[in-house]
Design an enzyme around this catalytic site. Structure first.
Site, PDB file in Angstrom:
ATOM      1  N   TYR A  94       0.804  -1.228   0.000  1.00  0.00           N
ATOM      2  CA  TYR A  94       0.000   0.000   0.000  1.00  0.00           C
ATOM      3  C   TYR A  94       0.838   1.279   0.000  1.00  0.00           C
ATOM      4  CZ  TYR A  94      -0.586  -0.533   5.248  1.00  0.00           C
ATOM      5  OH  TYR A  94      -0.442  -0.689   6.602  1.00  0.00           O
ATOM      6  N   GLU A  95       0.174   2.412  -0.242  1.00  0.00           N
ATOM      7  CA  GLU A  95       0.839   3.708  -0.510  1.00  0.00           C
ATOM      8  C   GLU A  95       1.686   3.631  -1.792  1.00  0.00           C
ATOM      9  OE1 GLU A  95       0.020   6.237   1.405  1.00  0.00           O
ATOM     10  OE2 GLU A  95      -0.795   5.159   3.098  1.00  0.00           O
ATOM     11  N   GLY A  96       1.212   2.869  -2.758  1.00  0.00           N
ATOM     12  CA  GLY A  96       1.997   2.677  -3.992  1.00  0.00           C
ATOM     13  C   GLY A  96       2.917   1.489  -3.797  1.00  0.00           C
TER      14      GLY A  96
END
Length: 596
Positions: free
Chosen positions: A403-405
């Site tokens: 997550y968060e890229g």
């Protein structure tokens, strides 16, 4: 005004140890804040770890309310909206120490304080901020962030959720499906991204979670880790949102999403640090207690090597995260001093260091996973059992690389953003890259340098690693130009070189600063960790540099660059790796905890 470092410039400018912030520089207030967060975690979270693992979503919500009462949800919120209005380093500090006990709580905390609240404080109108932020800061309301869709993950701007203006022009009707929504089960407010007509970019909206407004939910997802973090699909069916609840302007959603993720990335790195400290401490405790062959296993070299590596990656992660956090804070203050609003200053400050945020996200999320993996190994069969805390640490760590890229996206972003900065003239890459090429044509010096000063050889080595990166990245840019973006495997190799340079340099500079303050004799273990980290960074730069060179250069050019790579990764005096690990582990084992 002193010459202030810009994002990405660490690669082409020498940074003095006096100019970086380290965890040893925390003020008394910061130490008090850290201790109160640790006390909260040890009282309210750690003892109930098994309940979090059994998917006790109500416990997550209840603990979030308690965190709100303590003021922990309001650290980054300006005082005018009921927050503490503390600096960027403080925000990272709280995020660090509140996230160490379980990923379930840290995900709820991060989703609420970060992507659930921050887009409003950074992009909201005065009315929106007055209406919503105080409730979010106090924990009276919880926030969630609806960006991802079944068909729009890494390609966040491709979402199909629609927002249609009502005939009377008073509200938009939102229809679509969002997935992986953290806090969905107990939130009061959504930040929702949807497309108006056939706009190129999505638009952000602030949507209250009220009954009878076409909002429905999927079941709680069954996940590998972060089990008590509420994660559901959210369905919108002509859900009404007043026109005044549009966030920023139409079509600005993609930009909001990207900037929210930049801040989220450095916070995610911070959120992995105390988890690592706890993993190391637990592994050391167990290794000291576990006896085999009539000896505690902490006295066996194979185990000692693991403990040394685990402690070293933790120390490196701390060094780099707090260095970047302070750089961002300095930049924010500088912008505010120029009369720019806090909102704009914070956005620009984080955007400036987006390269470092991506580097940290990748490095620390991978380190915490490796650390937990080795933690299981130190525990042996017990590590695989739910009766010890290692297996949940390992499962919780796994999401951090997604997550968060994803880490793949972040690797490409780090190098891509660096190249863009070079094109804009914000970081001079081409000048130094040309110099490296000239140096390769010249005759190397065979003088034996004077390395009597602490870290003089290590700092020279970091300078050479930067040349290796410039040589490889410069060569790739010359060959492919703007098409380099299509060559993802080359970008990934370059990114790994870039990451190791930033992490190793941060670790060496932190330790140099510490040695100047406390005396070399008193920080032998930290000196050993800095040297050990660098030694491994050199290996990775060698390997990734070679992979890049043999994949885009041929013939004489390839031979020339490989020769350069050998020159730029060559120690004059190789460190004794086993001896370094021994120094690190001896202290860990005698203190019976992560003590750096």
């Amino acid at each position: 005004m002193e010459d202030i470092t810009r994002g990405g410039q660490f690669l082409v400018k020498e940074t003095k140890c006096e100019n970086i912030f380290t965890p040893e520089d925390f003020s008394e207030e910061q130490i008090m804040m850290r201790d109160s967060v640790k006390e909260f975690v040890d009282k309210e979270i750690w003892p109930f770890k098994d309940r979090f693992e059994k998917k006790d979503y109500a416990l997550t919500e209840e603990t979030m309310r308690k965190a709100g009462e303590m003021g922990f949800l309001s650290i980054a919120v300006p005082e005018s909206y009921g927050g503490m209005g503390m600096g960027f380093v403080d925000t990272c500090l709280v995020c660090d120490y509140i996230s160490g006990a379980t990923g379930s709580f840290s995900t709820a905390f991060g989703a609420h304080t970060g992507i659930g609240t921050m887009p409003i404080t950074l992009y909201g109108t005065e009315e929106q901020k007055q209406k919503y932020v105080p409730k979010l800061a106090s924990g009276e309301w919880f926030g969630a962030y609806c960006l991802t869709e079944p068909g729009a993950g890494s390609d966040a701007n491709s979402g199909k959720t629609k927002a249609v203006l009502s005939e009377d022009g008073t509200h938009y009707k939102i229809t679509g499906q969002k997935m992986w929504i953290s806090n969905a089960g107990f939130c009061s407010l959504f930040i929702v991204f949807a497309r108006i007509e056939d706009d190129k970019n999505i638009t952000g909206f602030i949507l209250e979670n009220t009954a009878d407004n076409g909002i429905s939910f999927g079941e709680e997802e069954h996940k590998l880790g972060i089990r008590a973090s509420s994660t559901r699909q959210v369905f919108f069916n002509e859900t009404k949102v007043p026109v005044e609840n549009m966030l920023s302007e139409r079509g600005n959603g993609f930009k909001i999403a990207m900037n929210a993720l930049n801040v989220g990335r450095i916070k995610l790195a911070a959120a992995c640090l105390d988890a690592q400290r706890r993993v190391v401490s637990n592994a050391v405790n167990y290794a000291n207690e576990r006896v085999q062959f009539n000896t505690p296993i902490s006295s066996f070299g194979a185990i000692r090597a693991k403990l040394a590596e685990m402690a070293t990656s933790t120390y490196a992660g701390e060094s780099a995260t707090y260095r970047a956090a302070q750089d961002i804070e300095t930049r924010i203050k500088l912008r505010e001093a120029e009369g720019i609003s806090h909102q704009e200053a914070e956005l620009k400050g984080v955007e400036e260091f987006a390269i470092e945020c991506s580097i940290l996200k990748v490095a620390v999320s991978e380190d915490v996973q490796n650390c937990a993996d080795e933690g299981i190994q130190v525990y042996g069969g017990m590590g695989f059992s739910e009766d010890t805390p290692m297996e949940s640490a390992w499962r919780d760590a796994r999401i951090a690389r997604i997550y968060e890229g994803t880490n793949e996206i972040n690797r490409m972003l780090a190098v891509g953003m660096l190249i863009k900065k070079a094109m804009k003239g914000q970081v001079d890459l081409l000048g130094p890259a040309m110099k490296v090429q000239e140096e390769l044509m010249g005759i190397p010096s065979f003088d034996t340098p004077d390395y009597s000063e602490l870290f003089s050889e290590e700092k020279e080595m970091i300078g050479k690693l930067k040349k290796a990166f410039l040589m490889v990245a410069g060569g790739a840019i010359q060959k492919f130009g703007t098409d380099l973006e299509a060559h993802q495997q080359l970008l990934m190799a370059a990114a790994d070189m870039l990451i190791e340079i930033y992490m190793a340099e941060s670790t060496v500079l932190r330790t140099e600063k510490l040695a100047k303050k406390q005396g070399e004799a008193n920080v032998q273990e930290q000196i050993a960790m800095a040297r050990l980290y660098l030694y491994q960074a050199v290996d990775i730069v060698t390997q990734k540099g070679k992979e890049g060179i043999v994949s885009f250069a041929e013939g004489d050019e390839q031979r020339m660059m490989l020769m350069g790579l050998r020159r730029f990764t060559k120690y004059t005096n190789m460190p004794n790796v086993v001896a370094l690990r021994e120094v690190i582990t001896s202290k860990l084992v005698s203190e019976n905890t992560y003590c750096y």
